[in-house]
Design an enzyme around this catalytic site. Sequence first.
Site, PDB file in Angstrom:
ATOM      1  N   ASN A 118       3.185 -86.179  31.024  1.00  0.00           N
ATOM      2  CA  ASN A 118       1.746 -86.403  31.161  1.00  0.00           C
ATOM      3  C   ASN A 118       1.155 -85.528  32.276  1.00  0.00           C
ATOM      4  OD1 ASN A 118       1.103 -88.255  29.126  1.00  0.00           O
ATOM      5  ND2 ASN A 118       1.787 -90.010  30.354  1.00  0.00           N
ATOM      6  N   GLU A 126       5.979 -96.028  27.671  1.00  0.00           N
ATOM      7  CA  GLU A 126       6.890 -95.181  26.900  1.00  0.00           C
ATOM      8  C   GLU A 126       8.134 -95.939  26.458  1.00  0.00           C
ATOM      9  OE1 GLU A 126       8.110 -94.485  31.242  1.00  0.00           O
ATOM     10  OE2 GLU A 126       6.334 -95.070  30.092  1.00  0.00           O
TER      11      GLU A 126
END
Length: 423
Positions: free
Chosen positions: A309, A344
């Site tokens: 990210n 995640e």
Amino acid sequence: MSRARRTLSVLVVQQEDYERKRLAELLSGAAAEVRTARDGREGLNRYHAAEPDILVTDILLPRLDGLDLIRAVRRDRADAQIIATFGPYNPKTLLQAVECDVQAFLRLPVNPGRLLAAVRRCARNIAMHRRLAQADYSLRHMLDLFPGPALLARGNDVVYANRRICSFFGHADHEAMSRLDLGIEDFLVSLNHEPYSGLPGEWIDAIVNDPLDREHVVQLENPRTPSARPSAFAVTFNPFPDSDLRVFTFQDVSELEEEKARLRDEASTDPLTRALNRRSFLRLLDRHMFSGKPFSLIMFDIDHFKSINDTYGHDVGDAVLREISALVRENIRETDTLARWGGEEFMVLAGNSAPDRAAHEAERLRSAVAEFAFTGVPGQITSSFGVARHVLGEDQETLLKRVDQALYQAKENGRNRIVLDEK
């Protein structure tokens, strides 16, 4: 009797000429037509030719015995009106005639008053059968005029399906379906969202005697479009007063059911990955634990996902989550379920899996992730896995803690690996 006389027909079968003529004369004032025969074979032929309303026959006849004549007539017409005459008293023979459902017994020579009384009883029975037949015809005609699918059931037996529902199944009418021995159950896929594999009539009993008194929905397969999704119908019924007859009506709710399914799907799945969401997964986990069937949990997450990210942006991170979810679904069994646990982290519920089999499945997933080229990420992405098998009697919290600890150990041991909880 004057009204019945205009329509009644009688066949007299007697061996003795005198008694045969005498009975015919007595009955001529009570019936519109009286035919005669002198033996059982001639009597059966004339019965088939004329189909009289009432048969008056001696029990003892030449060529074809009177009892055999009665049995043959009863096989052809269950509602035939039969008056049996007899001479010498024979209890065994009379009992056999009783078993043939004879309406009246008269000793020879026949008493005129008793004969006419027996004929009147038969005439009332005939009038009742005719009224019932007319009412049945009117009811079926009314059902055919009904704008939607409908059927008539007596108890748990379907006695008539209207043209609308027969047309849905690709048949002209109820008679056409009956000739093929087809019923609603042959096309019934599910009842109240549960697969249906019951016997004929069980679906009726399930609806009528449902203690929850809920709205009932059936899915019916359309044989004309076998590849299409089964149509959904809301089923309601209304009983006839003082009768075991019920009318069932079917309203097509396919679009409504599809919308409900879509809303259920949206409420139970993660919008980004389309995997099951955490809340729905916990409900599924509860059901598996309650069932007592063996299963394993596979928990995994994406290694160093925060750096993905930070380096490539959240759009790329979202794409990775979507792609890994699709990749896992392609590599698990149809009986397994994927859920997004959070961020995640993901869970796979592997039904009926022993620990070593679940570990092999986890290894297959780990390898598939490591070899996959994710959109927007030039380097390799890896994942870590924890595997734990449910122990009978173990509570949910303990099982989740064990699989979480196995995943934590995989990450501590260097990531991109599998740790199997050995309990």
